[in-house]
Design an enzyme around this catalytic site. Structure first.
Site, mmCIF file in Angstrom:
data_model
loop_
_atom_site.group_PDB
_atom_site.id
_atom_site.type_symbol
_atom_site.label_atom_id
_atom_site.label_comp_id
_atom_site.label_asym_id
_atom_site.label_seq_id
_atom_site.Cartn_x
_atom_site.Cartn_y
_atom_site.Cartn_z
ATOM 1 N N HIS A 32 0.866 -1.184 0.000
ATOM 2 C CA HIS A 32 0.000 0.000 0.000
ATOM 3 C C HIS A 32 0.905 1.237 0.000
ATOM 4 O O HIS A 32 2.010 1.186 0.541
ATOM 5 C CB HIS A 32 -0.845 -0.051 1.279
ATOM 6 C CG HIS A 32 -1.916 0.979 1.393
ATOM 7 N ND1 HIS A 32 -1.668 2.292 1.719
ATOM 8 C CD2 HIS A 32 -3.253 0.884 1.246
ATOM 9 C CE1 HIS A 32 -2.818 2.958 1.776
ATOM 10 N NE2 HIS A 32 -3.788 2.128 1.486
ATOM 11 N N ASP A 74 3.285 -4.066 7.992
ATOM 12 C CA ASP A 74 2.074 -3.260 7.830
ATOM 13 C C ASP A 74 0.905 -4.204 8.077
ATOM 14 O O ASP A 74 0.556 -5.022 7.232
ATOM 15 C CB ASP A 74 2.042 -2.680 6.410
ATOM 16 C CG ASP A 74 0.697 -2.031 6.081
ATOM 17 O OD1 ASP A 74 -0.235 -2.139 6.895
ATOM 18 O OD2 ASP A 74 0.589 -1.435 4.999
ATOM 19 N N GLN A 100 -4.290 -4.756 7.167
ATOM 20 C CA GLN A 100 -5.280 -5.762 6.757
ATOM 21 C C GLN A 100 -5.092 -7.062 7.537
ATOM 22 O O GLN A 100 -6.054 -7.806 7.722
ATOM 23 C CB GLN A 100 -5.152 -6.046 5.252
ATOM 24 C CG GLN A 100 -5.377 -4.851 4.348
ATOM 25 C CD GLN A 100 -6.822 -4.351 4.345
ATOM 26 O OE1 GLN A 100 -7.756 -5.073 4.695
ATOM 27 N NE2 GLN A 100 -7.013 -3.108 3.956
ATOM 28 N N LYS A 145 -10.517 -0.303 10.462
ATOM 29 C CA LYS A 145 -10.785 -1.476 9.613
ATOM 30 C C LYS A 145 -11.207 -2.672 10.455
ATOM 31 O O LYS A 145 -11.503 -3.738 9.922
ATOM 32 C CB LYS A 145 -9.539 -1.825 8.798
ATOM 33 C CG LYS A 145 -9.149 -0.742 7.791
ATOM 34 C CD LYS A 145 -7.934 -1.150 7.002
ATOM 35 C CE LYS A 145 -7.259 0.006 6.301
ATOM 36 N NZ LYS A 145 -7.965 0.476 5.118
ATOM 37 N N CYS A 189 -4.700 2.351 -3.719
ATOM 38 C CA CYS A 189 -3.443 2.842 -3.131
ATOM 39 C C CYS A 189 -2.335 1.810 -3.296
ATOM 40 O O CYS A 189 -1.492 1.619 -2.411
ATOM 41 C CB CYS A 189 -3.608 3.191 -1.650
ATOM 42 S SG CYS A 189 -4.726 4.538 -1.360
HETATM 43 N N1 PLP Z 1 -1.759 -0.547 4.577
HETATM 44 C C1 PLP Z 1 -2.734 -1.282 4.033
HETATM 45 C C2 PLP Z 1 -2.426 -2.663 3.545
HETATM 46 C C3 PLP Z 1 -4.020 -0.761 3.929
HETATM 47 O O1 PLP Z 1 -4.991 -1.485 3.372
HETATM 48 C C4 PLP Z 1 -4.260 0.550 4.404
HETATM 49 C C5 PLP Z 1 -5.597 1.169 4.251
HETATM 50 O O2 PLP Z 1 -6.302 0.922 3.297
HETATM 51 C C6 PLP Z 1 -3.215 1.263 4.976
HETATM 52 C C7 PLP Z 1 -1.970 0.688 5.050
HETATM 53 C C8 PLP Z 1 -3.395 2.651 5.491
HETATM 54 O O3 PLP Z 1 -4.235 2.640 6.607
HETATM 55 P P1 PLP Z 1 -4.764 4.027 7.213
HETATM 56 O O4 PLP Z 1 -5.320 4.798 6.061
HETATM 57 O O5 PLP Z 1 -5.809 3.604 8.202
HETATM 58 O O6 PLP Z 1 -3.598 4.694 7.841
#
Ligand code: PLP
Length: 409
Positions: free
Chosen positions: A124, A201, A204, A227, A367
């Protein structure tokens, strides 16, 4: 096999009980954000209506209560991920802020020109751009683990990729764009063997899998509350205490200091030295309530339910001619994300047509522009399932795709 009563669970989510464009809502945009159960909404409201005060500073009853609720939530979330110590859990705005905290708080002091940071093609943007920023400031080199045709990491050449120059591996637990569950244990072991630290990260991963940060063995684990049934604007960085203690704060202000002098300051203990300014107290408290909610259902039961829904969804969409599904074929390697293209229909048109049927899916690059580039597409449509989705939701989704096919052929 579902180990809880899904209808009873659905009844606890007020937002699911509504009509959209005259049809009962089918919410399949869970990888973007989940809906919130009544228990979480109630705890947030109770916090604001009864306990609202600033934390750590006041010597009055409301401040005592707010501080207790805020710190109890920290203990709850830390225990949930099996952290050794609740001081290892730093509240952040979410995954993005947690990764930026590591990039700036740890990276600027530990990464120099020519050092290597290993990322993957499926990250992401939250787990790419902070490293781009760091690399611009330090001269660090970014290297990548590639993807195979099924959206899995190619790890055959890991031993060549990881060298004594590698200082950090930053890798997603579960891909939001492909649904791939990564073999992070293997990556962590290989990274540690060359002396590199590992950031996971978990945005998910934490949603769909039971997480035990000690067993996992990573050095940083980042996640968001919104989430996983919690509110937006709250999340956490978990890191081993020794690492946090060695790190400089990345933001300065109230709450994070011990003493302030004219020319310098000294810092509060971890985790507070990373929490400058008034934090998202209500968000933290409500995230604690989300953890209670998920614990009551049980993460194993949630994972089993989602797997059953995903199995059903893959079988149903497999009947549709012209559908291209991204991600691993094996259910053991994929989570509840169904990224797809359908014939010549543009993903935005798919999403618009489904929306007119009351079905919420996402369309775009999610993203994850490197993933789109890898598979030669500009965008995909994405249905993502969660603990409250049912086979009826999948049927409505497949019926909606039938309408798309009717229009686009
Ligand atoms: N990493 C992953 C794999 C994600 O799916 C997301 C959000 O869609 C993020 C990071 C970023 O999360 P946040 O926008 O809650 O900081």
């Amino acid at each position: 096999m579902t180990l809880f009563d899904v209808q009873a669970v659905r009844d606890q989510f007020p937002a699911l009980n509504q009509q959209v464009h005259g049809r009962p809502l089918v919410y399949l945009d869970n990888a973007a954000t989940s809906q919130k159960p009544r228990a979480v909404l109630d705890v947030q409201e109770a916090y604001y209506t009864q306990d609202n005060a600033n934390v750590h500073r006041g010597i009055h009853e409301l401040s005592r209560r707010a501080t207790e609720a805020y710190e109890d939530a920290r203990i709850k979330v830390a225990r949930w991920i099996k952290a050794a110590d609740s001081a290892e859990l730093v509240w952040t705005r979410g995954t993005t802020e947690a990764i930026n905290l590591v990039a700036m708080g740890w990276g600027l002091d530990n990464i120099s020109e020519g050092d290597e940071i290993v990322l993957t093609e499926m990250e992401h943007h939250s787990n790419l751009v902070p490293w781009h920023l760091l690399s611009r400031r330090t001269g660090a080199v970014l290297r990548y683990i590639d993807l195979d045709d099924q959206g899995r990491l190619i790890l055959d050449n890991l031993d060549e990729l990881l060298t004594e120059r590698t200082k950090l591996v930053a890798c997603g637990h579960v891909s939001n764009a492909l649904g791939t569950i990564n073999p992070v244990e293997r990556i962590i072991e290989a990274a540690h063997a060359v002396g590199a630290l590992v950031l996971i990260d978990g945005a998910q991963g934490i949603v769909h899998l039971p997480v035990d940060v000690q067993a996992l063995g990573a050095d940083f684990y980042c996640f968001s509350g919104h989430k996983m049934c919690g509110p937006t604007g709250i999340g956490a960085l978990w890191a081993r205490r020794s690492i946090l203690e060695a790190m400089e704060p990345w933001q300065g202000g109230g709450e994070m200091i011990r003493f302030v002098h004219k020319d310098h300051s000294t810092w509060a203990e971890v985790p507070h030295k990373f929490e400058a300014g008034t934090p998202n107290i209500a968000g933290a408290v409500a995230m604690g309530a989300a953890v209670d909610f998920l614990s009551d259902l049980g993460m194993e039961a949630i994972a089993a339910h989602e797997r059953a829904i995903m199995e059903y969804a893959l079988a149903r969409v497999g009947e549709i001619a012209g559908i291209r599904v991204f991600g691993p074929e094996s259910l053991d390697e994929r989570s509840a994300v169904l990224s797809f293209l359908l014939g010549d229909a543009h993903p935005h048109d798919i999403s618009t047509i489904l929306d007119s049927e009351g079905i919420a899916v996402r369309a775009g690059h999610h993203c994850a522009q490197l993933v789109m580039k890898r598979y030669g597409v500009a965008a995909t449509a994405r249905a993502s399932f969660y603990l409250y989705n049912t086979t009826e939701d999948v049927d409505r989704f497949v019926d909606g795709l039938g309408i798309v096919k009717g229009i686009f052929g």
